[in-house]
Design a protein around this motif. Structure first.
Motif, PDB file in Angstrom:
ATOM      1  N   GLY A 179      15.843  -6.305  -1.080  1.00  0.00           N
ATOM      2  CA  GLY A 179      15.573  -7.684  -1.444  1.00  0.00           C
ATOM      3  C   GLY A 179      16.829  -8.476  -1.680  1.00  0.00           C
ATOM      4  O   GLY A 179      16.781  -9.595  -2.188  1.00  0.00           O
ATOM      5  N   ARG A 180      17.971  -7.919  -1.305  1.00  0.00           N
ATOM      6  CA  ARG A 180      19.269  -8.575  -1.522  1.00  0.00           C
ATOM      7  C   ARG A 180      20.286  -8.013  -0.541  1.00  0.00           C
ATOM      8  O   ARG A 180      20.099  -6.921   0.006  1.00  0.00           O
ATOM      9  N   PRO A 181      21.392  -8.717  -0.307  1.00  0.00           N
ATOM     10  CA  PRO A 181      22.502  -8.101   0.420  1.00  0.00           C
ATOM     11  C   PRO A 181      23.044  -6.910  -0.361  1.00  0.00           C
ATOM     12  O   PRO A 181      23.215  -6.984  -1.588  1.00  0.00           O
ATOM     13  N   LEU A 182      23.288  -5.822   0.329  1.00  0.00           N
ATOM     14  CA  LEU A 182      23.845  -4.616  -0.287  1.00  0.00           C
ATOM     15  C   LEU A 182      25.242  -4.359   0.257  1.00  0.00           C
ATOM     16  O   LEU A 182      25.652  -4.921   1.275  1.00  0.00           O
ATOM     17  N   THR A 183      25.971  -3.488  -0.417  1.00  0.00           N
ATOM     18  CA  THR A 183      27.286  -3.044   0.073  1.00  0.00           C
ATOM     19  C   THR A 183      27.060  -1.781   0.907  1.00  0.00           C
ATOM     20  O   THR A 183      26.703  -0.732   0.375  1.00  0.00           O
ATOM     21  N   LEU A 184      27.260  -1.897   2.202  1.00  0.00           N
ATOM     22  CA  LEU A 184      26.880  -0.852   3.157  1.00  0.00           C
ATOM     23  C   LEU A 184      28.069  -0.349   3.966  1.00  0.00           C
ATOM     24  O   LEU A 184      27.931  -0.051   5.155  1.00  0.00           O
ATOM     25  N   ASN A 185      29.235  -0.240   3.354  1.00  0.00           N
ATOM     26  CA  ASN A 185      30.430   0.152   4.115  1.00  0.00           C
ATOM     27  C   ASN A 185      30.280   1.515   4.775  1.00  0.00           C
ATOM     28  O   ASN A 185      30.533   1.667   5.976  1.00  0.00           O
ATOM     29  N   TRP A 186      29.896   2.519   4.006  1.00  0.00           N
ATOM     30  CA  TRP A 186      29.754   3.859   4.583  1.00  0.00           C
ATOM     31  C   TRP A 186      28.629   3.873   5.618  1.00  0.00           C
ATOM     32  O   TRP A 186      28.766   4.465   6.692  1.00  0.00           O
ATOM     33  N   GLU A 187      27.523   3.248   5.285  1.00  0.00           N
ATOM     34  CA  GLU A 187      26.384   3.227   6.196  1.00  0.00           C
ATOM     35  C   GLU A 187      26.739   2.526   7.510  1.00  0.00           C
ATOM     36  O   GLU A 187      26.366   2.996   8.594  1.00  0.00           O
ATOM     37  N   ALA A 188      27.449   1.408   7.410  1.00  0.00           N
ATOM     38  CA  ALA A 188      27.826   0.672   8.621  1.00  0.00           C
ATOM     39  C   ALA A 188      28.736   1.498   9.516  1.00  0.00           C
ATOM     40  O   ALA A 188      28.706   1.370  10.742  1.00  0.00           O
ATOM     41  N   ALA A 189      29.548   2.356   8.909  1.00  0.00           N
ATOM     42  CA  ALA A 189      30.473   3.189   9.679  1.00  0.00           C
ATOM     43  C   ALA A 189      29.799   4.444  10.237  1.00  0.00           C
ATOM     44  O   ALA A 189      30.219   4.959  11.280  1.00  0.00           O
ATOM     45  N   ASN A 190      28.751   4.942   9.580  1.00  0.00           N
ATOM     46  CA  ASN A 190      28.234   6.267   9.906  1.00  0.00           C
ATOM     47  C   ASN A 190      26.819   6.302  10.479  1.00  0.00           C
ATOM     48  O   ASN A 190      26.444   7.289  11.098  1.00  0.00           O
ATOM     49  N   MET A 191      26.031   5.271  10.259  1.00  0.00           N
ATOM     50  CA  MET A 191      24.708   5.236  10.879  1.00  0.00           C
ATOM     51  C   MET A 191      24.846   4.721  12.316  1.00  0.00           C
ATOM     52  O   MET A 191      25.675   3.866  12.605  1.00  0.00           O
ATOM     53  N   ASP A 192      24.012   5.217  13.197  1.00  0.00           N
ATOM     54  CA  ASP A 192      24.095   4.791  14.594  1.00  0.00           C
ATOM     55  C   ASP A 192      23.402   3.446  14.813  1.00  0.00           C
ATOM     56  O   ASP A 192      23.813   2.663  15.665  1.00  0.00           O
ATOM     57  N   ALA A 193      22.361   3.196  14.054  1.00  0.00           N
ATOM     58  CA  ALA A 193      21.663   1.913  14.106  1.00  0.00           C
ATOM     59  C   ALA A 193      21.175   1.580  12.702  1.00  0.00           C
ATOM     60  O   ALA A 193      20.813   2.481  11.935  1.00  0.00           O
ATOM     61  N   ILE A 194      21.196   0.293  12.372  1.00  0.00           N
ATOM     62  CA  ILE A 194      20.682  -0.166  11.078  1.00  0.00           C
ATOM     63  C   ILE A 194      19.760  -1.352  11.333  1.00  0.00           C
ATOM     64  O   ILE A 194      20.179  -2.362  11.898  1.00  0.00           O
ATOM     65  N   LEU A 195      18.511  -1.207  10.908  1.00  0.00           N
ATOM     66  CA  LEU A 195      17.547  -2.289  10.997  1.00  0.00           C
ATOM     67  C   LEU A 195      17.155  -2.687   9.577  1.00  0.00           C
ATOM     68  O   LEU A 195      16.532  -1.903   8.855  1.00  0.00           O
ATOM     69  N   ASN A 196      17.546  -3.882   9.180  1.00  0.00           N
ATOM     70  CA  ASN A 196      17.206  -4.391   7.856  1.00  0.00           C
ATOM     71  C   ASN A 196      15.831  -5.042   7.935  1.00  0.00           C
ATOM     72  O   ASN A 196      15.650  -6.047   8.617  1.00  0.00           O
ATOM     73  N   VAL A 197      14.864  -4.472   7.187  1.00  0.00           N
ATOM     74  CA  VAL A 197      13.486  -4.970   7.272  1.00  0.00           C
ATOM     75  C   VAL A 197      13.045  -5.647   5.977  1.00  0.00           C
ATOM     76  O   VAL A 197      11.853  -5.923   5.797  1.00  0.00           O
ATOM     77  N   TRP A 198      13.976  -5.912   5.069  1.00  0.00           N
ATOM     78  CA  TRP A 198      13.670  -6.571   3.796  1.00  0.00           C
ATOM     79  C   TRP A 198      12.505  -5.855   3.127  1.00  0.00           C
ATOM     80  O   TRP A 198      12.531  -4.663   2.949  1.00  0.00           O
ATOM     81  N   PHE A 199      11.460  -6.562   2.743  1.00  0.00           N
ATOM     82  CA  PHE A 199      10.157  -5.995   2.397  1.00  0.00           C
ATOM     83  C   PHE A 199       9.161  -6.798   3.217  1.00  0.00           C
ATOM     84  O   PHE A 199       8.968  -7.987   2.994  1.00  0.00           O
ATOM     85  N   GLY A 200       8.532  -6.136   4.181  1.00  0.00           N
ATOM     86  CA  GLY A 200       7.798  -6.842   5.226  1.00  0.00           C
ATOM     87  C   GLY A 200       6.385  -7.232   4.893  1.00  0.00           C
ATOM     88  O   GLY A 200       5.730  -7.894   5.690  1.00  0.00           O
TER      89      GLY A 200
END
Length: 756
Positions: free
Chosen positions: A542-563
């Motif tokens: 429900g907010r911007p997060l700090t995703l430094n490690w995730e951005a570097a190590n996940m192959d894909a990131i889909l932000n779905v908020w709360f749908g």
């Protein structure tokens, strides 16, 4: 000549009808108020709740007795035609003057059919879609007996530590203003007397999203230049769109609590902006003025009425003290009567005096709430709010074969799908991500493992689980759950990790000092990364997060908020390519909490750092970049969009005139898709320092694979106006820069001059 005569006659007739309607209303209200005692007039100023969906620890007492005495103007916190009819009957049949009640509820992002949280809706950049979500919400809410919603919330926020960023539209005043107008139109329609339109309430007036430290209810302190240029525009847009009510905020403005701030509620709202509706307090915010140190309950109640507040939510300071204050000359009868009149006018506009039970149809409730059509629209809308943050080697969309391991604490969590402020939402009717993936996966073999708790900390979980169990701590150990997840991963071709926040880790009173994913989930992601299998991270937040490690190590990131109700199905649609994601961030994602606030429209400094090689004595950090991890307006697609250079229709623009800016956008990928083309402007030299970039326009376009489209923006000189140091809304001649592109950081640039 005859056609002109007919047109003039129609105009005169329309004006006469409008005057007659206004006169009829005024006559009705005048006659009613002549019959009212002082106590009954003060009673209309009292908004109470018998419990249920509330946002404070105080619940009104002896509600039924007060209804009979005419000491209540409205109720909130209940829904359902039967319950509302029962309360309305007491007011209409057992009070002396039979004045009907107004019934409100926090219908924030849908009623029973829940749509994505507002921050998610804003990421669609689709005003027609957002208006449609509000229209459906209004239809369902009115079918459930309600006629007033405490929405839209339009507070600008640039601090994701603040939990209520989830309830607003992000960091930008232009985008926020467009959404404010769309929401008001969706709720109120073109005729409030219709039984399927809902009285809107813009909140929180004002500046609530600027709370220091991102801590809810905290101090707000900013210059009036910043207020007028950056924080006030969305509220003003709602007023201009005809919003019927305004809610005061909890914070102080220039040291004076907003609920008792005459400059805010009278000088600005009514005199400068011309607001004609009714002003209501937030939950016990009149009483809470005493905690701000400005007086006891009688003093703050009088101050609030004098300031322009008209309805007291729950606190009952008006009910218990205004009569005494009137006798002591601290308030006037005219002020009480003006407040009462505005409340009665709202009821009149809703048609409640004609039929107090017009919103109490059991048949409508059965047929129009959570209908198949509404759920289908919720599914469609949710998919259009998702933001693709990363997609290495075109991992997405997933192929409908092989084996997928779906892991994570949110993969099969029905309770967390709706997000914060889903007051009337039914969690048991929501679709989980696991269900959505299975429904979309075709012949794909889908394995599942929880893998981790949302949090392993029972103290933290207790704070989140106030409204129900959202963080459930498994009886198994964290290591046992990770082992199960790794077993599923070992049998899979790709991993879908569904992680993030619990629904009420954001929202009111949900401020966070850390914006990292919880340690329990971090541990799971690290273990999954070690398998070497490709990982799609589906992020609930429900907010911007700090995703430094995730951005570097996940192959894909889909932000779905709360749908929302159909969020799980929407996730399946996007993961498997039934819909190509088109969402764009409406709030920047920071590298670090220490970087906050970071946003696209910041001012320059005298020693700017422009991302060149590090240089001492520049405005920069030693340990992180200046720019955000993911900038405002950012969002990827399964396809690629290429922008041409910007073409201007002229090299200069005269005050009062327009200039055209054109780009050609081409879909160079292999998928059809939508793109949000964004226009930013910069005033290069001004009488005060001006933002590096300001959003001034956007268009959402659809392009088939290989298709090109020319996109034109018409910029009027009014688009260049701003409030100067004297708070004059002015044009200033000189040099301007124009930027068009896919997000605030990736644009094509052109320049022009503004002249007299």
């Amino acid at each position: 000549m005859r056609s002109l005569f007919i047109a003039a006659s129609l105009l005169i007739a329309t004006t006469t009808v409008a005057q007659t309607a206004a006169q009829k209303k005024a006559t009705f209200i005048n006659n009613l108020m002549k019959q009212m005692t002082l106590d009954e007039k003060i009673g209309q100023l009292n908004l109470v709740t018998p419990g249920g969906a509330v946002t404070g620890s105080v619940v009104s007492s002896d509600v039924e007795a007060k209804l009979k005495k005419g000491q209540v103007g409205g109720l909130f916190g209940i829904d359902g035609p039967a319950k509302i009819r029962q309360a309305q009957e007491i007011a209409v049949k057992e009070s002396r003057l039979h004045i009907p009640l107004i019934f409100g509820l926090d219908v924030i992002h849908g009623h029973k059919t829940v749509f994505p949280i507002p921050l998610g809706l804003s990421a669609s950049w689709d005003m027609a879609l957002i208006e449609r979500s509000a229209r459906i919400a209004a239809n369902e809410a009115t079918a459930d007996g309600l006629n007033w919603t405490f929405s839209p919330m339009v507070d600008i926020s640039r601090d994701p530590r603040w939990g209520r960023i989830s309830e607003g539209n992000g960091e930008d005043p232009y985008l926020g203003s467009q959404i404010a107008k769309a929401m008001v139109k969706g709720y109120q329609g073109d005729d409030l007397s219709k039984n399927n339109t809902l009285l809107a309430c813009v909140k929180h007036f004002a500046l609530y999203g600027g709370a220091e430290g991102g801590r809810d209810y905290n101090t707000v302190d900013m210059s009036k230049v910043r207020m007028y240029n950056e924080y006030l525009p969305p509220y003003k847009a709602a007023v201009e769109a005809g919003v019927g009510t305004v809610m005061s905020s909890f914070n102080v403005i220039d040291g004076v609590p907003a609920t008792g701030n005459k400059w805010l509620l009278t000088d600005l709202l009514r005199k400068q902006w011309g607001f004609k509706g009714m002003v209501v307090s937030d939950y016990t915010s009149v009483n809470e003025m005493s905690n701000h140190g400005v007086g006891d309950l009688q003093a703050v109640s009088a101050q609030s009425l004098n300031a322009g507040l008209e309805m007291d939510m729950v606190g009952e300071g008006f009910l218990t003290t205004l009569k005494k204050s009137l006798k002591e000359g601290k308030v006037t009868l005219a002020q009480i009567e003006t407040a009462c009149r505005h409340i009665l006018e709202a009821k009149y506009d809703l048609g409640l005096f004609d039929d107090p039970y017009r919103y109490c149809s059991e048949d409508r409730a059965k047929n129009e709430i959570l209908s198949a059509a509404n759920r289908a629209e919720a599914r469609m809308i949710a998919a259009r709010t998702f933001v693709l943050l990363k997609n290495e080697k075109q991992l997405l969309p997933l192929k409908k074969n092989g084996t997928i391991a779906v892991v994570g604490p949110l993969a099969d969590s029905r309770r967390n799908m709706l997000g914060t402020w889903s007051v009337a939402g039914q969690h048991d009717k929501s679709v989980t991500v696991l269900e959505g993936i299975k429904a979309s996966a075709g012949s794909t073999n889908v394995l599942y493992a929880k893998g981790a708790n949302l949090s392993d900390d029972p103290v933290f979980a207790k704070k989140i689980n106030v409204f129900g169990t959202e963080i459930e701590i498994d009886k198994r150990s964290p290591d046992e759950m990770i082992k199960e997840a790794l077993e599923a991963a070992s049998k899979s071709d790709v991993i879908v990790a569904v992680v993030g926040e619990a629904a009420d880790m954001t929202g009111e009173a949900s401020s966070m000092a850390s914006l990292d994913i919880q340690p329990s989930q971090k541990k799971l992601l690290h273990a999954l990364k070690a398998t070497g299998k490709p990982i799609v991270m589906v992020l609930y937040t429900g907010r911007p997060l700090t995703l430094n490690w995730e951005a570097a190590n996940m192959d894909a990131i889909l932000n779905v908020w709360f749908g929302g109700t159909e969020g799980g199905n929407a996730v399946g649609d996007v993961l498997f390519g039934a819909y190509n994601p088109s969402g764009k961030l409406s709030a920047s994602f920071p590298y670090s909490v220490g970087q906050i606030p970071v946003y696209h429209s910041m001012l320059n400094t005298g020693r700017p750092y422009n991302n060149e090689e590090f240089s001492k004595f520049k405005s920069n950090y030693l340990d992180i970049p200046n720019q955000p991890l993911f900038p405002f307006g950012f969002g990827l697609s399964y396809t690629k969009f290429e922008y041409s250079a910007v073409s201007l229709s002229a090299s200069s623009l005269k005050i009062g005139g327009t200039i055209k800016a054109t780009v050609t956008v081409k879909n160079t990928g292999s998928f059809d898709g939508e793109e949000v083309v964004q226009l930013y402007l910069r005033d290069v030299v001004g009488s005060i320092s001006r933002p590096m970039r300001e959003l001034k326009g956007f268009q959402k376009i659809f392009l088939k694979a290989g298709e090109s489209k020319e996109v034109t923006f018409i910029i009027h000189s009014n688009d260049l106006k701003f409030y100067n140091s004297a708070l004059q809304f002015v044009n200033e001649t000189g040099d301007y820069e124009l930027f068009i592109g896919t997000n605030s950081a990736e644009t094509q640039k052109a320049a022009f001059k503004l002249t007299n």
